[in-house]
Structures are given as C-alpha cells and as structure tokens.
Scaffold this motif. Sequence first.
Motif, short mmCIF file in Angstrom:
data_model
loop_
_atom_site.label_atom_id
_atom_site.label_comp_id
_atom_site.label_asym_id
_atom_site.label_seq_id
_atom_site.Cartn_x
_atom_site.Cartn_y
_atom_site.Cartn_z
N GLY A 216 0.82 -1.21 0.00
CA GLY A 216 0.00 0.00 0.00
C GLY A 216 0.85 1.25 0.00
O GLY A 216 0.60 2.20 -0.75
N PHE A 217 1.91 1.26 0.82
CA PHE A 217 2.83 2.39 0.85
C PHE A 217 3.57 2.51 -0.49
O PHE A 217 3.74 3.61 -1.02
CB PHE A 217 3.84 2.24 1.99
CG PHE A 217 3.34 2.70 3.32
CD1 PHE A 217 3.17 4.05 3.57
CD2 PHE A 217 3.05 1.79 4.32
CE1 PHE A 217 2.70 4.49 4.81
CE2 PHE A 217 2.58 2.22 5.55
CZ PHE A 217 2.41 3.57 5.80
N ALA A 218 4.02 1.38 -1.03
CA ALA A 218 4.77 1.40 -2.29
C ALA A 218 3.92 1.96 -3.42
O ALA A 218 4.41 2.73 -4.26
CB ALA A 218 5.24 -0.02 -2.63
N PRO A 239 -1.36 -6.40 -2.38
CA PRO A 239 -1.67 -5.02 -1.98
C PRO A 239 -3.08 -4.93 -1.39
O PRO A 239 -4.00 -5.61 -1.85
CB PRO A 239 -1.58 -4.25 -3.30
CG PRO A 239 -1.91 -5.28 -4.35
CD PRO A 239 -1.32 -6.57 -3.84
N PRO A 240 -3.28 -4.11 -0.36
CA PRO A 240 -4.60 -4.01 0.28
C PRO A 240 -5.62 -3.39 -0.66
O PRO A 240 -5.35 -2.43 -1.36
CB PRO A 240 -4.34 -3.10 1.49
CG PRO A 240 -3.12 -2.31 1.11
CD PRO A 240 -2.29 -3.22 0.28
N SER A 241 -6.82 -3.96 -0.64
CA SER A 241 -7.89 -3.45 -1.51
C SER A 241 -9.18 -3.20 -0.75
O SER A 241 -10.18 -2.86 -1.36
CB SER A 241 -8.17 -4.45 -2.64
OG SER A 241 -8.66 -5.68 -2.12
N TYR A 323 -8.66 -12.30 0.82
CA TYR A 323 -9.73 -11.30 0.80
C TYR A 323 -9.21 -9.88 0.93
O TYR A 323 -9.94 -8.92 0.67
CB TYR A 323 -10.76 -11.59 1.89
CG TYR A 323 -10.25 -11.50 3.32
CD1 TYR A 323 -10.12 -10.29 3.95
CD2 TYR A 323 -9.93 -12.66 4.02
CE1 TYR A 323 -9.65 -10.20 5.26
CE2 TYR A 323 -9.47 -12.59 5.32
CZ TYR A 323 -9.34 -11.36 5.94
OH TYR A 323 -8.87 -11.29 7.23
N ILE A 324 -7.96 -9.71 1.31
CA ILE A 324 -7.40 -8.37 1.44
C ILE A 324 -7.08 -7.77 0.07
O ILE A 324 -7.21 -6.56 -0.14
CB ILE A 324 -6.15 -8.39 2.34
CG1 ILE A 324 -6.59 -8.53 3.80
CG2 ILE A 324 -5.30 -7.14 2.16
CD1 ILE A 324 -5.44 -8.56 4.78
N CYS A 325 -6.66 -8.60 -0.88
CA CYS A 325 -6.25 -8.05 -2.18
C CYS A 325 -7.08 -8.54 -3.35
O CYS A 325 -6.89 -8.07 -4.48
CB CYS A 325 -4.77 -8.37 -2.45
SG CYS A 325 -4.41 -10.13 -2.66
N CYS A 326 -8.02 -9.46 -3.12
CA CYS A 326 -8.72 -10.10 -4.25
C CYS A 326 -9.59 -9.13 -5.03
O CYS A 326 -9.93 -9.39 -6.19
CB CYS A 326 -9.55 -11.28 -3.75
SG CYS A 326 -10.90 -10.81 -2.64
N HIS A 327 -9.97 -7.98 -4.46
CA HIS A 327 -10.86 -7.06 -5.15
C HIS A 327 -10.18 -6.36 -6.33
O HIS A 327 -10.85 -5.70 -7.12
CB HIS A 327 -11.41 -6.03 -4.18
CG HIS A 327 -12.33 -6.63 -3.15
ND1 HIS A 327 -13.61 -7.04 -3.44
CD2 HIS A 327 -12.13 -6.93 -1.84
CE1 HIS A 327 -14.17 -7.54 -2.35
NE2 HIS A 327 -13.30 -7.49 -1.36
N LEU A 391 -10.94 -1.19 -9.24
CA LEU A 391 -10.09 -0.70 -8.15
C LEU A 391 -8.81 -0.07 -8.68
O LEU A 391 -8.36 0.96 -8.17
CB LEU A 391 -9.77 -1.85 -7.20
CG LEU A 391 -8.98 -1.49 -5.94
CD1 LEU A 391 -9.69 -0.39 -5.16
CD2 LEU A 391 -8.78 -2.70 -5.07
N ILE A 392 -8.23 -0.67 -9.71
CA ILE A 392 -7.02 -0.09 -10.31
C ILE A 392 -7.33 1.30 -10.86
O ILE A 392 -6.55 2.24 -10.69
CB ILE A 392 -6.47 -1.00 -11.42
CG1 ILE A 392 -5.89 -2.28 -10.80
CG2 ILE A 392 -5.40 -0.29 -12.23
CD1 ILE A 392 -5.48 -3.32 -11.82
#
Length: 403
Positions: A216-218, A239-241, A323-327, A391-392
């Motif tokens: 997330g920071f990157a 990455p968090p989503s 589930y944190i990044c799958c979105h 999301l992107i």
Amino acid sequence: MLMANCASVEEETKESESGVATTPTTPKTAVVKEDDADHHHPYAFHVSGPRNVASPNWRDLINSSWKDPNYKRTVMACFIQAAYLLELDRQENRDEQNALAPKWWIPFKYKLTQTLIDERDGSIFGALLEWDRSAAMADLVVIRPSGAPKAVLALRGTILKSLTMRRDIQDDLRFLAWESLKGSVRFNVALEALESVAKRYGSSNVCVVGHSLGAGFALQVGKALAKDGLFVDAHLFNPPSISLAMSLRNIGEKAGVAWKRLMSMLPPKNEPFIPNGCEAEAAPESVSGGFRNWVPSFYGQSQKSSVDLRKWVPHLYVNDSDYICCHYTDQDGVNENNKENKSPVVNTIPQAAAKLFVMSKGKQKFLEAHGLEQWWSENLELQSAIHSSKLISQQLKSLYSVK
C-alpha cells in the motif's frame, strides 16, 4: 483489516506457547544452542528461501537472468522478506554474525545502504538496497546485468509482535478508514528515500516493492513520484484493496450513476415531452447525450489525456483467495454499461492500468493466500495481463486526469 506476514504470526504463536515473556527487557536464554538454532531458523535463507535461483555470474553479461520475469519477481519478494527480517533481527538483538536479513540480499549482489525507521517506535519498516559492484566484481560480474535495478526500496507489511504491532495496525486502520497512507510518518520517509535515489540514478534504474501494508505504501509513494514525472518500476505483493472509504464511495457512485442515467432519459425542462410515437427517432440522441454525461472518460476528456496514458504501470501480484487483495480482480463494469446503452466508444484505451498477476489455487487458508513466501515458490502458475479493473482505475485515475 489485518495484514501480516505469515512468518511473524507463526513466531508469535511459538513464543506464547513457550510461556516466555516477550517484553523488551526480557533477556535471551539458551545461549549455548544459539548458533545451531540460527542455522536451522525457519526463516533462514537456505531453509525457506527460493530453490534453483542462481546468483549473478559472468553468464549474466551475455543473457541476464533479470530479463526473466519469474526471476525478477522472486528476487523482489526476497528483498521484501529481508525488510521483515531486519525488524525481527532488531527485536531479537541479533548481531552481524547471526543476522537473518543479509542472507536475503547478498546472493543477488546487493547491499544495504539505508534502513527506514518509524520514529514513533524505532521499528524498521523498509530497506534501501543498492547494487554491490565490489561483490559482483568478485564473481567476475564486471558490469550490472541488463534489467537489474541500481536501487530497490523494499517495504514490509504488518508484524504481529508487541514491539511494532501497535504502529503497524495504526497504519492498517488508517488505510481502512481513508484509503490513504499519506498522513503516516512512514509515507514521508519512504517518499523521501525513493525520490532521492530516483533523482540520483534515474527513475528507470530504481524499483519500489512492498508486501501487504508495505505494498500500500509502495503504491502511493510510486504514484506520488509518477505525478512529478518520475516513473519507477513497482512490484506490489498482496496489496490491500479493502477500505470503508472505498465501500462508501462505491455505494455513492452506484446511486449517482443510477440517478444520472434516469435523468438522461428525461426530456430537458425547456422541451415538450416526446410522445411514444416519436420516441424511436429521439432516443438515440437523448441517450447518447446522457451517456456522455455519466461516462465522460469515453469522450473528449480521455482524448486529451491519452498522451499521458499508462506511463506508470505497476506490477500487482494477487491471490484470489486473499480477501485483502482479491478485489483488484473485479472488472470495471464500464464495458457492460456501454453494451447496455449501445453507445459508440470513442476511446477504448483504459484510463489507468496495471500489470496484474493472479494466482488461483482454489480455496486456501488466509495466511497461506496472503503470505509472501508463495511468490518465490517453485512451479508457480500465474495468469497475467494488462488489466484495468475498477479498483485499479480508482487508485490510478488521478495520474491521468486533465488538469
């Protein structure tokens, strides 16, 4: 939202089961077996690191291993693991002789030039690694192989240990609430370090990598530099989503789109209502005009900004069981709207895109799906494509908006 390296979770569990206190003032015990324990430590490079990954040698001068995307992904993941272990080495009072972290960058001919410190608790959350010319020369690698960056900024995720857990989770909650990490101390430190090496070596020779919270920071520091015309290579693992802000905005956007779609079908205030008999002739222009209002990116706006499209394309590594990044795999939905309204598409190039790599292994446990180690495992099968998900687009659209 909870983001953690699997290594840290397992280590915390072992400590709690042993009944040994984990406060900073607790002295270490069993010194006699310390060297043997370090040699067989589960996160020692030779124990859990990648297999069949050769160190750079003279052959890389002819055919660089760095041109292989699998090799590059593996090395970048190892550098992030080094960032995790730098903090664990600090917490466990390891010295240069038994430190775990250096073994994760030395084989690839890099050296540590800067550690990124969180001033709130003194924890290490990142590392700046640079090409070690002298170490490479010792193995007859007289020049840096093609594709190998001169500098890599590696940012770790959450470590569930008492000495750093509070500040890590504080930034997790910051992202959960605001979908932004700019208010964090770590953001400014990371941005300053990345900007410094990008200007020193040129942005094309610099890479930023991160896992989980570190990803997330990157993403955000990389995007900040991209706005200033510095396009560094970026590799983001899990990455968090998930964020409350994003969820609320999605609800608002859906309501707004539905309202604008309804309004676009109604006649203007100054025009009489069109009878049903004339509806067929009037509908195309009315619907098309309404479509321009609620999807402006397909029209003049996208044409004006198309010159700057996709100059910065980060690499995202996602597990669809996490589930944190799958979105990040959710489709944008713009094509479906366009198909439904049967309106012409002036510019089909996505406004924002990333190179998305998706791992699909069926149902997995969260810690396995979110772990870093999976990204250097053997026989890794990834689906890859230039992708523009909803999301992107939300994350990167500010880079391509007309000012």
